[in-house]
Design a protein around this motif. Structure first.
Motif, PDB file in Angstrom:
ATOM      1  N   LEU A   1      32.986  46.482  39.911  1.00 28.14           N
ATOM      2  CA  LEU A   1      33.880  45.522  39.277  1.00 28.14           C
ATOM      3  C   LEU A   1      35.219  45.513  40.002  1.00 28.14           C
ATOM      4  O   LEU A   1      35.690  46.552  40.474  1.00 28.14           O
ATOM      5  N   VAL A   2      35.825  44.338  40.064  1.00 25.85           N
ATOM      6  CA  VAL A   2      37.136  44.210  40.693  1.00 25.85           C
ATOM      7  C   VAL A   2      38.150  45.042  39.919  1.00 25.85           C
ATOM      8  O   VAL A   2      38.111  45.114  38.686  1.00 25.85           O
ATOM      9  N   GLY A   3      39.075  45.675  40.630  1.00 31.11           N
ATOM     10  CA  GLY A   3      40.051  46.576  40.018  1.00 31.11           C
ATOM     11  C   GLY A   3      40.974  45.897  39.025  1.00 31.11           C
ATOM     12  O   GLY A   3      41.224  44.692  39.082  1.00 31.11           O
ATOM     13  N   ASP A   4      41.529  46.708  38.106  1.00 29.93           N
ATOM     14  CA  ASP A   4      42.379  46.196  37.038  1.00 29.93           C
ATOM     15  C   ASP A   4      43.578  45.407  37.564  1.00 29.93           C
ATOM     16  O   ASP A   4      43.886  44.318  37.074  1.00 29.93           O
TER      17      ASP A   4
ATOM     18  N   ALA B   1      37.588  37.880  50.755  1.00 24.53           N
ATOM     19  CA  ALA B   1      36.914  38.902  51.548  1.00 24.53           C
ATOM     20  C   ALA B   1      36.892  40.240  50.803  1.00 24.53           C
ATOM     21  O   ALA B   1      35.891  40.963  50.817  1.00 24.53           O
ATOM     22  N   GLN B   2      37.986  40.541  50.134  1.00 27.23           N
ATOM     23  CA  GLN B   2      38.066  41.782  49.364  1.00 27.23           C
ATOM     24  C   GLN B   2      37.085  41.758  48.197  1.00 27.23           C
ATOM     25  O   GLN B   2      36.364  42.729  47.949  1.00 27.23           O
ATOM     26  N   VAL B   3      37.030  40.626  47.496  1.00 26.47           N
ATOM     27  CA  VAL B   3      36.133  40.488  46.352  1.00 26.47           C
ATOM     28  C   VAL B   3      34.681  40.550  46.799  1.00 26.47           C
ATOM     29  O   VAL B   3      33.837  41.170  46.143  1.00 26.47           O
ATOM     30  N   ARG B   4      34.369  39.940  47.935  1.00 22.82           N
ATOM     31  CA  ARG B   4      32.992  39.937  48.428  1.00 22.82           C
ATOM     32  C   ARG B   4      32.497  41.359  48.690  1.00 22.82           C
ATOM     33  O   ARG B   4      31.356  41.707  48.363  1.00 22.82           O
TER      34      ARG B   4
END
Length: 217
Positions: free
Chosen positions: A59-62, A48-51
């Motif tokens: 971009l998804v965080g480090d 859900a967070q990635v979506r």
């Protein structure tokens, strides 16, 4: 044991080329994107967070990416080595990776932005099983339907023009310095990703000093 990183902008063929390499050399293929898509498809908290992040074209965080890669590599199922796709995406991630693993080479799939747009606009994803299609090179037998499960083929949420423009800007801003770092410490093989799939695979093998691909069948 062989350990490789494959780097390239979205649509450059990282998944296809890393799979060909992994299958032929008995390497474990580790795709950050595939891991995140699995979570999205299975409606996990991480999914859900990635979506939300993908829908915004970001971009998804480090920390999240590093955690996923670390957890996957700690499974230690890569007896003959691995090829990591989609990581690292910025200098911090590259430094984390170099501190943790000795790699044998970095494969850079070079693709101009205009070709990225053409390829990305042709991508489709099965809403049911997640199978990837590209209407340029991999068209379904039935228009708009998955060959595997018959599910509807949709444009990805993050493949709209605005999100793509943002990803390209971010890629050049953050990922180009990664290649500079790798060039200082590791061998980087830059491949023209506009060529046909088989030609790209032969080129990267030649530059890495690897055996030519085994004949199909």
């Amino acid at each position: 044991m062989r350990k490789y990183v494959i780097v390239g902008v979205q649509g450059s063929g990282k998944g296809t080329q890393s799979l060909l390499l992994a299958r032929d050399l008995d390497l474990v293929h580790i795709s950050v994107g595939d891991i995140f898509r699995w979570h999205v498809q299975h409606h996990t908290k991480l999914g859900a967070q990635v979506r939300r992040i993908m829908a915004a074209g970001e971009l998804v965080g480090d920390d999240l990416v590093e955690g996923v890669v670390r957890d996957r590599l700690e499974q230690h199922d890569w007896n003959y080595g691995f090829v990591v796709e989609g990581f690292p995406r910025n200098r911090r991630q590259a430094e984390f990776f170099l501190e943790s693993y000795d790699i044998d080479g970095v494969i850079h799939l070079d693709l101009p932005d205009d070709e990225v747009r053409r390829r990305v606009q042709a991508r489709r994803l099965c809403a049911r099983c997640g199978m990837d299609y590209n209407l340029i090179a991999h068209r379904p037998e039935v228009e708009g339907r998955c060959d595997v499960c018959g599910g509807e083929l949709l444009t990805r949420e993050d493949d709209n023009d605005a999100a793509l423009a943002e990803r390209l800007r971010t890629y050049h801003e953050k990922t180009d310095p990664v290649l500079d770092l790798f060039r200082q410490k590791e061998y980087v093989a830059t491949i023209d990703a506009r060529a046909p799939i088989e030609a790209v695979q032969r080129d990267l093998r030649g530059k890495l000093g690897l055996p030519a691909p085994r004949p199909a069948g």
